[in-house]
Design a protein around this motif. Structure first.
Motif, PDB file in Angstrom:
ATOM      1  N   THR A 131       5.351   8.132  53.922  1.00 21.08           N
ATOM      2  CA  THR A 131       5.031   8.581  54.378  1.00 21.08           C
ATOM      3  C   THR A 131       5.553   9.927  52.783  1.00 21.08           C
ATOM      4  O   THR A 131       6.505   9.216  51.993  1.00 21.08           O
ATOM      5  CB  THR A 131       6.466   9.510  55.520  1.00 21.08           C
ATOM      6  OG1 THR A 131       7.084   8.519  54.568  1.00 21.08           O
ATOM      7  CG2 THR A 131       5.876   8.547  56.397  1.00 21.08           C
ATOM      8  N   GLU A 132       5.154  10.795  52.540  1.00 23.98           N
ATOM      9  CA  GLU A 132       6.548  11.925  51.852  1.00 23.98           C
ATOM     10  C   GLU A 132       7.766  11.236  51.467  1.00 23.98           C
ATOM     11  O   GLU A 132       8.242  11.788  50.484  1.00 23.98           O
ATOM     12  CB  GLU A 132       6.003  13.206  51.886  1.00 23.98           C
ATOM     13  CG  GLU A 132       4.599  14.124  51.484  1.00 23.98           C
ATOM     14  CD  GLU A 132       4.406  15.300  52.002  1.00 23.98           C
ATOM     15  OE1 GLU A 132       5.950  15.465  51.994  1.00 23.98           O
ATOM     16  OE2 GLU A 132       3.939  15.792  52.627  1.00 23.98           O
ATOM     17  N   ARG A 133       8.760  11.532  52.638  1.00 29.29           N
ATOM     18  CA  ARG A 133      10.115  10.846  52.865  1.00 29.29           C
ATOM     19  C   ARG A 133       9.472   9.710  52.028  1.00 29.29           C
ATOM     20  O   ARG A 133      11.176   9.701  51.133  1.00 29.29           O
ATOM     21  CB  ARG A 133      10.046  11.330  54.207  1.00 29.29           C
ATOM     22  CG  ARG A 133      11.765  10.296  54.224  1.00 29.29           C
ATOM     23  CD  ARG A 133      12.337  10.457  55.951  1.00 29.29           C
ATOM     24  NE  ARG A 133      11.411  11.921  56.296  1.00 29.29           N
ATOM     25  CZ  ARG A 133      13.029  12.658  56.898  1.00 29.29           C
ATOM     26  NH1 ARG A 133      14.371  12.585  56.276  1.00 29.29           N
ATOM     27  NH2 ARG A 133      11.834  13.692  57.605  1.00 29.29           N
ATOM     28  N   GLU A 134       9.582   8.613  52.126  1.00 27.24           N
ATOM     29  CA  GLU A 134       9.570   7.150  51.631  1.00 27.24           C
ATOM     30  C   GLU A 134       9.522   7.162  50.465  1.00 27.24           C
ATOM     31  O   GLU A 134       9.732   6.574  50.007  1.00 27.24           O
ATOM     32  CB  GLU A 134       8.219   6.211  52.431  1.00 27.24           C
ATOM     33  CG  GLU A 134       9.019   5.844  54.097  1.00 27.24           C
ATOM     34  CD  GLU A 134       7.746   5.706  54.767  1.00 27.24           C
ATOM     35  OE1 GLU A 134       8.239   5.365  55.841  1.00 27.24           O
ATOM     36  OE2 GLU A 134       6.745   4.762  54.051  1.00 27.24           O
ATOM     37  N   ALA A 158      19.393   8.430  49.675  1.00 26.73           N
ATOM     38  CA  ALA A 158      18.207   7.775  49.418  1.00 26.73           C
ATOM     39  C   ALA A 158      17.647   7.091  51.574  1.00 26.73           C
ATOM     40  O   ALA A 158      16.233   7.259  51.031  1.00 26.73           O
ATOM     41  CB  ALA A 158      17.341   7.473  48.155  1.00 26.73           C
ATOM     42  N   ALA A 159      18.227   6.265  51.072  1.00 26.50           N
ATOM     43  CA  ALA A 159      17.935   5.101  51.709  1.00 26.50           C
ATOM     44  C   ALA A 159      17.778   5.628  53.283  1.00 26.50           C
ATOM     45  O   ALA A 159      17.345   5.582  54.513  1.00 26.50           O
ATOM     46  CB  ALA A 159      18.745   3.936  52.316  1.00 26.50           C
ATOM     47  N   TYR A 160      19.457   6.016  53.532  1.00 25.64           N
ATOM     48  CA  TYR A 160      19.304   6.731  54.749  1.00 25.64           C
ATOM     49  C   TYR A 160      17.537   7.502  54.942  1.00 25.64           C
ATOM     50  O   TYR A 160      17.156   8.003  55.776  1.00 25.64           O
ATOM     51  CB  TYR A 160      20.177   7.535  55.297  1.00 25.64           C
ATOM     52  CG  TYR A 160      20.663   8.721  56.300  1.00 25.64           C
ATOM     53  CD1 TYR A 160      20.624   8.023  57.981  1.00 25.64           C
ATOM     54  CD2 TYR A 160      20.250   9.857  55.921  1.00 25.64           C
ATOM     55  CE1 TYR A 160      20.634   8.395  58.277  1.00 25.64           C
ATOM     56  CE2 TYR A 160      20.816  11.039  57.371  1.00 25.64           C
ATOM     57  CZ  TYR A 160      20.777  10.350  58.358  1.00 25.64           C
ATOM     58  OH  TYR A 160      20.405  10.636  59.971  1.00 25.64           O
ATOM     59  N   PHE A 161      17.499   8.498  53.884  1.00 24.23           N
ATOM     60  CA  PHE A 161      16.660   9.987  54.184  1.00 24.23           C
ATOM     61  C   PHE A 161      15.403   8.674  54.349  1.00 24.23           C
ATOM     62  O   PHE A 161      14.724   9.379  54.803  1.00 24.23           O
ATOM     63  CB  PHE A 161      16.549  10.529  52.785  1.00 24.23           C
ATOM     64  CG  PHE A 161      15.188  11.152  52.570  1.00 24.23           C
ATOM     65  CD1 PHE A 161      15.189  13.157  53.528  1.00 24.23           C
ATOM     66  CD2 PHE A 161      14.515  11.184  52.043  1.00 24.23           C
ATOM     67  CE1 PHE A 161      14.744  14.143  54.129  1.00 24.23           C
ATOM     68  CE2 PHE A 161      13.242  12.133  51.656  1.00 24.23           C
ATOM     69  CZ  PHE A 161      13.732  13.913  52.720  1.00 24.23           C
ATOM     70  N   GLY A 162      14.822   8.157  54.055  1.00 22.91           N
ATOM     71  CA  GLY A 162      13.476   7.704  53.520  1.00 22.91           C
ATOM     72  C   GLY A 162      14.098   6.018  54.970  1.00 22.91           C
ATOM     73  O   GLY A 162      12.308   6.501  55.236  1.00 22.91           O
TER      74      GLY A 162
END
Length: 316
Positions: free
Chosen positions: A120-123, A297-301
């Motif tokens: 995903t874009e998020r990852e 970023a870890a939470y977001f991804g």
């Protein structure tokens, strides 16, 4: 499963501290290749013994249908491990660390290309943001110059251009090997026990390191004190625990998503290092900022997103 990956990074952080303690408290230096050999010998003995005790089928060679993949996992994992230690001979710690953390983004791309996993874009954004966080913490010399900003605070090696290029190439090969290994773990999935993957990695690494010591005539140094013996064994045990937790965590998770959690290791390492040693932090603000970026970023991804990365590649 992601918590297991995070726990593995904590175990690896403690392992790195123990190795530094070993280096500081050993009158006769123990070579890196020997440390890796002992670590992998303990890991192999522990993983195979556990499978025998639990009566897991095919404890030494794994299930027939995935043996080739297990061999590939072992070989790729060894290249990833070897590259880190090799590059430290010609690169600063900060440079080597920064290059290592290219692995999560490449893992997600490999899993998308070869396994059809959604990337995903998020990852992707989380991986890139985490890499920025790593750069703030390590302050690599290839971006900011060689000198006082090297976070190791101990030594900065003078390189020759040729050696630097070779070390850079080996580092990138190691990143590719590590990403391939994590992708293979995801490909194997539940068709083999996670400890099978640990056994294959440690077995391949043990064969390679012992062969290297024999070929290059590197003597085996026995720990000269009880303390150094404890440190050496502890490094092996912590490495075994970390590899096992990592394999179990990645086995039940998407390769790209799971690998994002590996960025936490640099935060864990920094905390454990500062609690154990007195290392002046020359860049406290940037280190703090980098840690915050990695955590966010870890939470977001790892929050699932329905939009795949393929949408970024679409021109329609």
């Amino acid at each position: 499963m992601l918590l297991l990956v995070a726990a593995a990074q904590l175990a690896f952080s403690f392992m790195n501290v123990v190795i530094e303690l070993l280096d500081r408290n050993t009158p006769v230096p123990i070579t890196t290749i020997q440390i890796v050999a002992v670590r992998m010998a303990i890991t192999y003995a522990g993983s195979t013994s556990w499978m025998l005790w639990r009566k897991i089928p095919n404890p030494f060679i794994g299930p027939p249908e995935v043996r080739r993949l297990l061999v590939a996992r072992g070989v790729a994992g060894f290249f990833g491990l070897f590259a880190v230690y090799y590059s430290l001979g010609y690169m600063t710690l900060s440079d080597s660390t920064t290059l290592t953390f290219l692995t999560p983004a490449l893992t997600g791309l490999f899993a998308h290309l070869f396994l059809g996993e959604t990337f995903t874009e998020r990852e992707l954004l989380a991986a890139l943001a985490s890499l920025v966080g790593v750069i703030f913490i390590t302050w690599p010399s290839f971006l900011f110059g060689v000198g006082e900003n090297d976070i190791s605070g101990e030594r900065v090696l003078a390189w020759e251009i040729k050696e630097t290029h070779v070390a850079l190439g080996v580092s990138l090969l190691g990143v590719t090997g590590a990403a391939a290994a994590y992708t293979i773990i995801s490909a194997i999935g539940r068709r083999a026990h996670a400890v099978h993957m640990v056994a294959y990695l440690s077995g391949a690494s043990l064969i390679a390191t012992i062969s290297g010591m024999i070929f290059f005539r590197i003597p085996f140094v026995f720990p000269s004190t009880f303390r150094s013996f404890v440190y050496l064994i502890s490094a092996g045990v912590l490495g075994c625990i970390g590899q096992t937790l990592l394999s179990i965590g990645l086995q039940g998770e998407k390769a790209g998503r799971g690998s994002l959690v590996m960025f936490l290791q640099i935060i864990f390492s920094g905390l454990v290092d500062r609690l154990t040693f007195v290392h002046p932090d020359r860049l406290p603000f940037f280190s703090f900022l980098g840690s915050v970026i990695i955590l966010l970023a870890a939470y977001f991804g790892t929050v699932r997103s329905p939009r795949p990365i393929s949408s970024l590649l679409s021109f329609s």
